[in-house]
Design a protein around this motif. Structure first.
Motif, PDB file in Angstrom:
ATOM      1  N   UNK A 216      -3.831   6.103   5.914  1.00 55.64           N
ATOM      2  CA  UNK A 216      -4.152   6.558   7.262  1.00 55.64           C
ATOM      3  C   UNK A 216      -4.387   8.061   7.194  1.00 55.64           C
ATOM      4  N   UNK A 217      -5.450   8.532   7.834  1.00 58.44           N
ATOM      5  CA  UNK A 217      -5.743   9.964   7.907  1.00 58.44           C
ATOM      6  C   UNK A 217      -5.557  10.423   9.344  1.00 58.44           C
ATOM      7  N   UNK A 218      -4.827  11.519   9.520  1.00 57.92           N
ATOM      8  CA  UNK A 218      -4.530  12.053  10.850  1.00 57.92           C
ATOM      9  C   UNK A 218      -5.107  13.458  10.946  1.00 57.92           C
ATOM     10  N   UNK A 257      -3.624  15.267   7.666  1.00 60.06           N
ATOM     11  CA  UNK A 257      -2.496  14.611   7.011  1.00 60.06           C
ATOM     12  C   UNK A 257      -2.958  13.243   6.514  1.00 60.06           C
ATOM     13  N   UNK A 258      -2.800  13.008   5.218  1.00 56.92           N
ATOM     14  CA  UNK A 258      -3.152  11.717   4.621  1.00 56.92           C
ATOM     15  C   UNK A 258      -1.878  10.977   4.253  1.00 56.92           C
ATOM     16  N   UNK A 259      -1.836   9.710   4.593  1.00 52.98           N
ATOM     17  CA  UNK A 259      -0.671   8.869   4.290  1.00 52.98           C
ATOM     18  C   UNK A 259      -1.097   7.687   3.447  1.00 52.98           C
ATOM     19  N   UNK A 260      -0.186   7.289   2.583  1.00 49.62           N
ATOM     20  CA  UNK A 260      -0.315   6.013   1.880  1.00 49.62           C
ATOM     21  C   UNK A 260       0.993   5.256   2.068  1.00 49.62           C
ATOM     22  N   UNK A 261       0.905   4.034   2.550  1.00 45.96           N
ATOM     23  CA  UNK A 261       2.073   3.169   2.624  1.00 45.96           C
ATOM     24  C   UNK A 261       1.862   2.061   1.606  1.00 45.96           C
ATOM     25  N   UNK A 262       2.852   1.877   0.741  1.00 44.70           N
ATOM     26  CA  UNK A 262       2.709   0.936  -0.373  1.00 44.70           C
ATOM     27  C   UNK A 262       3.577  -0.293  -0.139  1.00 44.70           C
ATOM     28  N   UNK A 287      -8.371   0.138   4.687  1.00 45.00           N
ATOM     29  CA  UNK A 287      -8.029  -1.260   4.423  1.00 45.00           C
ATOM     30  C   UNK A 287      -7.044  -1.293   3.251  1.00 45.00           C
ATOM     31  N   UNK A 288      -6.193  -2.318   3.125  1.00 44.18           N
ATOM     32  CA  UNK A 288      -5.272  -2.396   1.988  1.00 44.18           C
ATOM     33  C   UNK A 288      -5.996  -2.784   0.704  1.00 44.18           C
ATOM     34  N   UNK A 289      -5.663  -2.093  -0.391  1.00 45.71           N
ATOM     35  CA  UNK A 289      -6.261  -2.376  -1.700  1.00 45.71           C
ATOM     36  C   UNK A 289      -5.196  -2.170  -2.774  1.00 45.71           C
ATOM     37  N   UNK A 290      -5.288  -2.895  -3.897  1.00 47.61           N
ATOM     38  CA  UNK A 290      -4.249  -2.809  -4.936  1.00 47.61           C
ATOM     39  C   UNK A 290      -4.569  -1.807  -6.036  1.00 47.61           C
ATOM     40  N   UNK A 291      -3.509  -1.330  -6.678  1.00 52.27           N
ATOM     41  CA  UNK A 291      -3.632  -0.532  -7.881  1.00 52.27           C
ATOM     42  C   UNK A 291      -4.117   0.882  -7.662  1.00 52.27           C
ATOM     43  N   UNK A 297      -9.508   4.032  -2.978  1.00 50.13           N
ATOM     44  CA  UNK A 297     -10.446   3.372  -2.058  1.00 50.13           C
ATOM     45  C   UNK A 297      -9.950   3.420  -0.615  1.00 50.13           C
ATOM     46  N   UNK A 298      -8.677   3.099  -0.409  1.00 46.82           N
ATOM     47  CA  UNK A 298      -8.169   3.115   0.970  1.00 46.82           C
ATOM     48  C   UNK A 298      -8.152   4.539   1.530  1.00 46.82           C
ATOM     49  N   UNK A 299      -7.934   5.531   0.640  1.00 48.50           N
ATOM     50  CA  UNK A 299      -8.001   6.931   1.070  1.00 48.50           C
ATOM     51  C   UNK A 299      -9.402   7.283   1.557  1.00 48.50           C
ATOM     52  N   UNK A 300     -10.418   6.910   0.796  1.00 47.55           N
ATOM     53  CA  UNK A 300     -11.795   7.213   1.184  1.00 47.55           C
ATOM     54  C   UNK A 300     -12.152   6.513   2.497  1.00 47.55           C
ATOM     55  N   UNK A 301     -11.694   5.278   2.645  1.00 50.53           N
ATOM     56  CA  UNK A 301     -11.984   4.545   3.884  1.00 50.53           C
ATOM     57  C   UNK A 301     -11.333   5.224   5.088  1.00 50.53           C
ATOM     58  N   UNK A 302     -10.068   5.606   4.943  1.00 52.07           N
ATOM     59  CA  UNK A 302      -9.385   6.276   6.055  1.00 52.07           C
ATOM     60  C   UNK A 302     -10.027   7.614   6.371  1.00 52.07           C
TER      61      UNK A 302
END
Length: 433
Positions: A216-218, A257-262, A287-291, A297-302
């Motif tokens: 998620x990017x805020x 602010x960039x977040x990653x929830x794993x 979107x959720x992605x693995x590895x 990828x999820x960072x770029x999407x957010x």
């Protein structure tokens, strides 16, 4: 006899007749003690240090402790204590000899400050007991200064405990900042697709990189301000809605602010409405992605979703899954404008009539192309809506159901181009990927 004379008499009786340990005092400390207090006091300091260290050894049983460094530090403290006692506290407490290596060891092994304070207090009691015994042995003159001895020794140790605490806190701060630099570097390597040691990065970031990641990017629109506690609240709400405490946070110099929830499996993607985003904040949700690749990828999407949200204006944000086509198409603005003109034709014209028709068409798509719900949402009679749809189809040159994906993407882009700020932020995201 004055207090100073009585203290001098007590100190003059000091000596040590037992084992002086594996090493003597440092040359400069020994010379300073010997020149001011004599050989007996010099031997007494060396012996008292060894006795207090033996007692400490028996208490903590720490074979990994840097005992040579601790011995040097202890000797310095007791030397300063005795010299200050001899000078009736006129000598300032010089705590500049806190060894950096000792502070590094304490911080590296996570030794609590309370343990350090307890160890120093234990030494204080040991030394005070020895000094009081010496004072009592002198007779009435010595007994009369017991209180002064206790006050001086306690005050000196207080100063050393304060200095040790400051050194340890500063070392913790240095280690924390160094770790933050390493964490930021690891994140930047991951999002720019540079090679990383997955196992080492997992330990450093404290999240399993082989798991599933949701970003998620805020951000705040240009000119907007918000208190950090509001951002922090949104950060924790996102993690709570996703349902995981394994979270990584990265802040840019631009205030994003960039977040990653794993998680262990694909997470439920929060809707923008679930986050109750307070104005003027905006969010972009990936979107959720693995590895490791999924982390990027999820960072770029957010990031792209946040960019689209900022361009559209208004409150809330954008979820990548709801606007992926528009996000991809808008990477090249010139070609995106061509796409809008191609798909919407005259419907893309910037006029009140065409804007009203575009809103009608968006609402029709939002209600899954059902006449009654769309008419109700638009506050129109169903026949009026049917007439509008006929007009829209005439402008488009085909039925609204023939190219729904392309038409909806063009509507989003048209909204983007008509509502975006005059001076939009450039760049896809902070890392320039």
């Amino acid at each position: 006899m004055s207090t100073a004379d009585s203290l001098a008499k007590v100190i003059a009786t000091l000596d040590w007749h037992g084992d002086l340990g594996p090493a003597s005092l440092a040359v400069d400390e020994a010379e300073q003690l010997r020149s001011r207090l004599g050989d007996g006091a010099t031997r007494w300091v060396a012996g008292a240090v060894e006795q207090s260290l033996a007692a400490l050894h028996g208490q903590i049983h720490d074979s990994l402790a840097p005992w040579p460094i601790i011995r040097t530090f202890t000797r310095h403290v007791l030397t300063a204590t005795l010299l200050r006692l001899a000078d009736e506290d006129r000598l300032p407490v010089d705590t500049g000899a806190i060894d950096r290596n000792l502070a590094e060891d304490i911080v590296a092994r996570g030794i609590p400050l309370s343990d350090i304070t307890q160890a120093l207090r234990s030494m204080q009691r040991e030394w005070l007991s020895l000094l009081i015994d010496a004072a009592v042995g002198v007779g009435p003159d010595g007994i009369s200064v017991v209180s002064a001895v206790a006050t001086s020794v306690t005050g000196t140790m207080d100063a050393w405990i304060g200095a040790a605490t400051d050194a340890i806190v500063e070392e913790r701060r240095r280690v924390y900042l160094a770790e933050q630099v390493r964490i930021r570097s690891a994140i930047e390597l991951l999002v720019t697709a540079e090679p990383v040691d997955v196992e080492a990065a997992t330990q450093l970031l404290r999240i399993p990189l082989i798991g599933w990641h949701l970003s998620c990017a805020i951000g705040v629109p240009p000119g907007g301000t918000v208190e950090r506690r509001v951002v922090d609240g949104l950060v924790h709400l996102f993690a709570r809605v996703v349902g995981s405490e394994r979270m990584l946070r990265y802040e840019t110099s631009a205030g994003t602010v960039h977040l990653w929830v794993t998680t262990d499996r694909p997470a439920r993607i929060p809707r923008v409405e679930d986050l109750r985003v307070p104005a003027p904040l905006l969010v972009g949700i990936g979107e959720p992605h693995p590895g490791p690749d999924g982390f990027r990828r999820t960072f770029l999407e957010a990031s792209d979703a946040l960019r689209l949200a900022a361009s559209l204006g208004g409150n809330g944000g954008v979820s990548y899954g709801d606007a992926a086509l528009a996000i991809v198409l808008s990477q090249d603005e010139e070609r995106a404008r061509w796409f809008v003109e191609h798909e919407l034709r005259d419907l893309a014209t910037d006029s009140p009539e065409m804007a009203d028709l575009r809103n009608t068409l968006r609402t029709f798509f939002d209600t899954r192309m059902r006449i009654a719900p769309a008419a109700e949402r638009l506050f129109l009679h169903r026949n009026t809506l049917i007439n509008r749809l006929d007009r829209i189809q005439t402008v488009l040159g085909h039925g609204v159901a023939e190219r729904p994906a392309e038409t909806q993407a063009a509507l989003v882009l048209a909204e983007l181009f008509t509502r975006r700020p005059d001076d939009p932020a450039t760049g896809r995201h902070e890392f320039g990927a």
